[in-house]
Scaffold this active site. Sequence first.
Site, mmCIF file in Angstrom:
data_model
loop_
_atom_site.group_PDB
_atom_site.id
_atom_site.type_symbol
_atom_site.label_atom_id
_atom_site.label_comp_id
_atom_site.label_asym_id
_atom_site.label_seq_id
_atom_site.Cartn_x
_atom_site.Cartn_y
_atom_site.Cartn_z
ATOM 1 N N ASP A 1 24.358 43.430 28.753
ATOM 2 C CA ASP A 1 23.563 42.901 29.875
ATOM 3 C C ASP A 1 22.147 42.652 29.374
ATOM 4 O OD1 ASP A 1 25.585 42.919 31.716
ATOM 5 O OD2 ASP A 1 24.740 44.504 32.983
ATOM 6 N N HIS B 1 31.080 41.049 40.904
ATOM 7 C CA HIS B 1 31.669 42.251 41.495
ATOM 8 C C HIS B 1 32.778 41.796 42.438
ATOM 9 C CE1 HIS B 1 27.457 43.803 40.877
ATOM 10 N NE2 HIS B 1 28.107 44.896 40.531
ATOM 11 N N GLU C 1 22.848 47.895 28.959
ATOM 12 C CA GLU C 1 21.883 46.932 29.509
ATOM 13 C C GLU C 1 20.559 47.202 28.831
ATOM 14 O OE1 GLU C 1 21.671 45.981 33.767
ATOM 15 O OE2 GLU C 1 19.499 46.266 33.626
ATOM 16 N N HIS D 1 18.099 49.216 30.875
ATOM 17 C CA HIS D 1 18.512 50.582 31.206
ATOM 18 C C HIS D 1 18.224 51.541 30.061
ATOM 19 C CE1 HIS D 1 21.499 48.994 34.459
ATOM 20 N NE2 HIS D 1 20.236 48.691 34.703
ATOM 21 N N ASP E 1 21.891 39.656 33.333
ATOM 22 C CA ASP E 1 21.781 40.573 34.472
ATOM 23 C C ASP E 1 20.320 40.794 34.827
ATOM 24 O OD1 ASP E 1 22.368 42.208 36.520
ATOM 25 O OD2 ASP E 1 23.037 43.904 35.328
ATOM 26 N N GLU F 1 28.727 51.045 31.798
ATOM 27 C CA GLU F 1 27.299 50.690 31.793
ATOM 28 C C GLU F 1 26.481 51.851 32.343
ATOM 29 O OE1 GLU F 1 26.324 47.026 33.778
ATOM 30 O OE2 GLU F 1 24.216 47.599 33.995
ATOM 31 N N ASP G 1 14.266 49.869 38.034
ATOM 32 C CA ASP G 1 15.084 48.840 37.381
ATOM 33 C C ASP G 1 14.630 47.453 37.822
ATOM 34 O OD1 ASP G 1 17.121 47.883 35.824
ATOM 35 O OD2 ASP G 1 18.676 48.162 37.351
ATOM 36 N N ASP H 1 14.661 44.566 36.284
ATOM 37 C CA ASP H 1 15.582 43.451 35.952
ATOM 38 C C ASP H 1 14.880 42.099 35.820
ATOM 39 O OD1 ASP H 1 17.949 44.977 35.826
ATOM 40 O OD2 ASP H 1 18.283 44.827 37.977
ATOM 41 N N ASP I 1 31.159 40.958 45.733
ATOM 42 C CA ASP I 1 30.218 39.820 45.780
ATOM 43 C C ASP I 1 30.917 38.628 46.421
ATOM 44 O OD1 ASP I 1 28.296 41.209 44.352
ATOM 45 O OD2 ASP I 1 28.790 40.286 42.423
#
Length: 413
Positions: free
Chosen positions: A275, A77, A247, A250, A317, A209, A285, A287, A80
Amino acid sequence: MPPIPENQQQALVSRLMQACGGSYSPQTRRKYFISGPQWAAAYQGQALFHAPTRPPIGFESVIRHLGEIGIGWWTTHDTDVIPTEALGQDRQAEIVASIRKALVESGVACSMVTTETFYHAVWAASPAAEAPEVREYAKFRVRNTVDIGHELGARFAVYWPGTLGYYVQGAIEETATLRWYADALNAACERDIEVAARRGRPTLQHCLEAKPFEPQAEILLPTSDAMLAFIASGLLSHPEMVGLNPEYLHELMWGAAPRAALARALLAGKLFHFDINDGYRLKHDVDIGIGLVNPLDWLNVLVLLRSHGYQGPFNLDFKPPRTTSQFGVFAVSFPTAVDRFITLWEMAGEAIADPIINEATAALKAGGPAAGAHDAEAIARANRELLTLHELIAHRLVQILIGQHRGRVFSIG
Ligand code: GCO
Ligand code: MN
Ligand code: MN
């Protein structure tokens, strides 16, 4: 076992990791288009209700570790790596130059850049808020990310509009909000066309996304299918430049079959970026690393992508668990995620080439003998025995997944 002294714990983790075996060399890992997100590596284990469990870590260390592991691409990002107040300022150019240096030193390339439009207070009412100034600021941010992407040699830009929605009902007019969101994407594509022409580079692939829940309560573009409709809505000035970054989790979160969601994206020619991670249906989420929860489904997803010649990146991700230390993030989380992906990808190749699956599939497509075009009972009878092959194929895929097709049986005494 006696308590393990603190200064012996990393050695213990490393020894058991070695004992697990099944790892690929960094050279082998680099052959795959796998990217490591800055935000995944730097995730401190904080979330709603949770304090961080790991110290902060900058891009220099993340890129160096990714290079050592053999993850050849890096994604980030804007915020980031660049403080919000430095975006578009001279400080940004300095940071981007040091990122370039870190990438070159580690033999890592930047594949994707993305704009953070969910964390800062300015996005409280989303990047497509009513206030024109917020929307102008959103355009500045996505244009600036396009600039950074070209500067770093990226090929993809991702947009996760997680704040595009509401908590309380009736205050937001959905059609206006979606139009305003399209205005920001149009600004990014138009800037991209200019910058790409100036630099003699191809334009970026702009990827939407979706995530069905979080951080808003109700989300205006909750699924990849909603985004396909949005791309085709006529609101985008360059729909050909915009596709999807689905993703895995998701799609699973809302109860979908991720493989079917990916198939719809493939048919639309919009599967640009992917992702990869894992988790549970109808939960938040989480992940989790790819294949830790649903390895069979993952095998099937990769069979689909391999057989359709998907060439895009696989972006790791996931969030290393809060219980994993920063040492563990690079000693355990990333290597195991990459290696499980590679094994599943190679297994998918094995499934595609498998003579049993191929013969069964060909037989199903051949069908039974002609039975009379309008006689339902006769057509069903003519295919009845062949249809057992559906179950046989599923059985064979699990055999491949657990190694049983190589004759792995337990000798029970
Ligand atoms: C999430 C999202 C993000 C996006 C990222 C890229 O689950 O929080 O998937 O990780 O992928 O913001 O835009
Ligand atoms: Mn994601
Ligand atoms: Mn996620």
